[in-house]
Design an enzyme around this catalytic site. Structure first.
Site, PDB file in Angstrom:
ATOM      1  CE  LYS A 129      -6.704   3.884  -0.578  1.00  0.00           C
ATOM      2  NZ  LYS A 129      -6.669   4.727   0.625  1.00  0.00           N
TER       3      LYS A 129
ATOM      4  CE1 TYR B   6      -3.758   2.337   0.844  1.00  0.00           C
ATOM      5  CE2 TYR B   6      -2.666   2.761   2.937  1.00  0.00           C
ATOM      6  CZ  TYR B   6      -3.644   3.066   2.017  1.00  0.00           C
ATOM      7  OH  TYR B   6      -4.520   4.091   2.276  1.00  0.00           O
TER       8      TYR B   6
HETATM    9  O1  LIG Z   1      -3.978   6.072  -0.260  1.00  0.00           O
HETATM   10  C1  LIG Z   1      -3.610   6.604   0.796  1.00  0.00           C
HETATM   11  O2  LIG Z   1      -2.520   6.349   1.343  1.00  0.00           O
HETATM   12  C2  LIG Z   1      -4.532   7.523   1.536  1.00  0.00           C
HETATM   13  C3  LIG Z   1      -5.421   8.332   0.715  1.00  0.00           C
HETATM   14  O3  LIG Z   1      -6.532   7.644   0.235  1.00  0.00           O
HETATM   15  C4  LIG Z   1      -4.753   9.136  -0.348  1.00  0.00           C
HETATM   16  O4  LIG Z   1      -5.355   9.340  -1.402  1.00  0.00           O
HETATM   17  O5  LIG Z   1      -3.651   9.621  -0.091  1.00  0.00           O
HETATM   18 MN   LIG Z   2      -7.087   8.127  -1.723  1.00  0.00          MN
END
Ligand SMILES: O=C(O)C[C@H](O)C(=O)O
Ligand SMILES: [Mn+2]
Ligand SMILES: NC(=O)c1ccc[n+]([C@@H]2O[C@H](COP(=O)([O-])OP(=O)(O)OC[C@H]3O[C@@H](n4cnc5c(N)ncnc54)[C@H](O)[C@@H]3O)[C@@H](O)[C@H]2O)c1
Length: 541
Positions: A164, A91
């Site tokens: 996600k 992520y």
């Molecule tokens: O994706 C992430 O780390 C958090 C958030 O949804 C973002 O767009 O930054």
């Molecule tokens: Mn985001």
């Protein structure tokens, strides 16, 4: 009848060396694997040791994606064992370069549905084909226009939908067979992609206006038709569309916008956690939103609603908010105000020097915020001068620079602690290492929506909630309290990612209970805890 080839190439069926002798016999796998039968623990040890040999983020990620593509159960087993270490790789922040390079390093579609605005008649078949007969309960969809803070990445954005969803399963135990990542390819305005011979998306400018909204509507309607009751999570849509699309559907079907609502929840949780440490009152806080876009306004609205929950009068509550964007402090007559910003703009007559309030430092000097949240995509914007000015007027300044990925952060946690002599209560969007300062170890909370959307999703899905209401969002925000000991020196404002599975489970119960209390759930669902526990998927064979 599935043959060995099909089984070993299906990440949902494949167990690799863990197929027992009996399974090998009954499934026609004899001789197709090394003879040794391994446990999932043994497989996980091998995978993790190989993972550790990879020298840096992108190579580690590529290796993990191979496991994801080969054996979903083993992948989640390993991720759950090492969640704090692996989350930043599957992520944010490593996902950012993986999105930028998606077309170059493409190997497998990872089960996503690719919908193109140029082929609107294929939406239904595409969703069905990608699901392959699975009963889908959760979709994460992006149109790639506002990926993290790195902008328009067109079709490459599909990686954020995949990423996600990984967090949904790893954190909250959402069954990976019941999820579907979706990309809406409506073109891109990113010249790098248009000029890239390897780019895999549609090579034309973004389609906007009615044709765009019709396409989104077509996707939503067909998704709900093909997968009845599916919960739709919108991710990284552009500033002009995110809230508009959310508001169009949220009174009708269960939808969620992560950047608006998820970010709002995690920041409210963080502020509540900070106030537990400072022992101050929520209704005494003065909020400064720096970067009043999708996330910034989601946060302001969440804080504002909490003021009302606390019993404050709406007009009085609005006076606690100041928005700063590219133009400086936003006034009622500022050019380019968005519909979301409008309710929170200030009147020029409130200030003697209104015309000078065009930069953050001047605004901080004028309004003395106690909470400052950065969603501006402007690295370094929380300068030493800005932070020291803020800290001169409040004992425990609450400062959350949450722009992602790492290169866009408004200030580092270490600088904020140092510039305020350890008084700042800090959370960052990306993971931050603890800060050692004058003999105290300051643990830094991660104000990233990933801490809360998995638990919220589990609560919504387990209760079969028909809508996602403000009450459920508020329940999610309040559920993270009581995990961190606020009296410990250097305590973080949010619970640590290492505990994400336990607090996601707790959050899911709170959300499901709120849905039950609001009469939004399917018939027969009365016990929030039992419903969420029943829904939880565990990575085991
Ligand atoms: O994706 C992430 O780390 C958090 C958030 O949804 C973002 O767009 O930054
Ligand atoms: Mn985001
Ligand atoms: N930590 C989290 O959970 C989380 C969640 C969502 C978004 N974010 C981050 O927040 C940032 C913004 O995301 P978004 O979806 O709101 O984007 P957005 O484009 O909708 O909003 C960004 C806003 O910042 C403003 N801005 C740009 N430059 C500025 C400057 N120099 N001074 C003041 N304002 C400026 C823009 O005008 C816009 O209003 C991104 O970096 C994203 O990664 C973090």
């Amino acid at each position: 009848m599935a043959n060995a080839y099909n089984i070993l190439n299906d990440p949902f069926l494949n167990k690799g060396t863990a197929f027992t002798e009996r399974e090998r016999e009954s499934l026609g796998l004899i001789g197709t694997l090394p003879n040794k039968v391994q446990t999932i623990q043994e497989q996980a040890k091998r995978v993790y040791e190989q993972y550790e040999l990879r020298p840096e983020g992108m190579q580690k990620r590529k290796f993990l994606m191979e496991i994801f593509n080969t054996n979903r159960t083993l992948f989640y087993y390993v991720v759950e064992q090492h969640i704090e270490e692996l989350l930043p790789v599957i992520y944010d922040p490593v996902i950012a370069p993986a999105i930028e390079k998606y077309s170059e390093i493409f190997m497998k579609p990872q089960g996503a549905a690719f919908l193109s605005i140029d082929n609107p008649n294929d939406v239904k078949a595409s969703l069905e084909n990608a699901a392959g007969g699975r009963k889908i309960k959760l979709i994460v969809v992006t149109d790639g226009e506002g990926i993290l803070g790195i902008g328009d990445w067109g079709e490459n954005g599909v990686n954020i939908s995949v990423g996600k969803l990984m967090v949904y399963t790893a954190a909250a135990g959402i069954d990976p067979r019941e999820v579907l990542p979706v990309s809406l390819d409506v073109g891109t305005n990113n010249e790098t992609l248009i000029n890239d011979p390897l780019y895999l998306g549609e090579k034309h400018a973004r389609v906007t206006g009615e044709r765009y909204y019709d396409f989104v509507d077509k996707f939503v309607n067909i998704a709900r038709e093909v997968f009845p009751d599916v919960y739709i999570h919108f991710e990284d849509f552009g500033r002009d569309n995110a809230t508009k699309i959310l508001n169009k559907y949220r009174k009708e079907i269960p939808v969620f916008n992560d950047d608006v609502q998820g970010t709002g929840i995690v920041c409210l949780s963080g502020v509540l956690g900070a106030l537990n440490i400072s022992k101050e009152k929520f209704t005494d806080q003065i909020f400064l939103t720096f970067g009043a876009g999708t996330a910034g306004m989601g946060i302001a609205n969440m804080m504002y609603r909490e003021m009302l929950v606390e019993g404050m009068d709406p007009e009085e509550a609005k006076k606690h908010f100041y928005l700063v964007d590219k133009q400086g402090l936003l006034f009622s007559d500022t050019a380019g105000i968005t519909p979301e910003q409008k309710p929170f703009v200030r009147d020029r007559s409130e200030f003697k020097n209104a015309d000078e309030l065009t930069n953050l430092e001047a605004v901080v000097k004028a309004v003395h915020p106690t909470v400052m949240i950065g969603t501006s995509t402007t690295p370094g914007a929380f300068t030493e001068a800005v932070v020291k000015e803020m800290a001169a007027h409040t004992e425990r300044p609450i400062i959350f620079p949450i722009s992602n990925p790492t290169k866009l952060i408004e200030a580092s946690a270490a600088n904020l602690i140092e510039w305020t002599d350890g008084r700042a209560l800090v959370a960052t969007g990306v993971p931050s290492a603890p800060v050692e300062y004058k003999g105290v170890t300051y643990h830094i909370g991660q104000a990233n929506n990933a801490l809360i959307y998995p638990g919220l999703g589990l609560g919504v899905l387990a209760s079969e909630a028909k809508l996602v209401t403000d009450g459920m969002l508020s329940a999610a925000a309040h559920s993270l309290g009581g995990i961190v000991d606020p009296n410990e020196k250097g305590a973080p404002v949010l619970p640590p990612v290492s505990k994400i599975q336990s607090f996601s489970a707790k959050e899911a119960v709170s959300v499901a209970q709120a849905a039950i209390d609001e009469n939004l759930v399917a018939k027969g669902i009365t016990d929030a805890k039992a419903a969420t526990e029943k829904m939880k998927w565990i990575p085991k064979y």
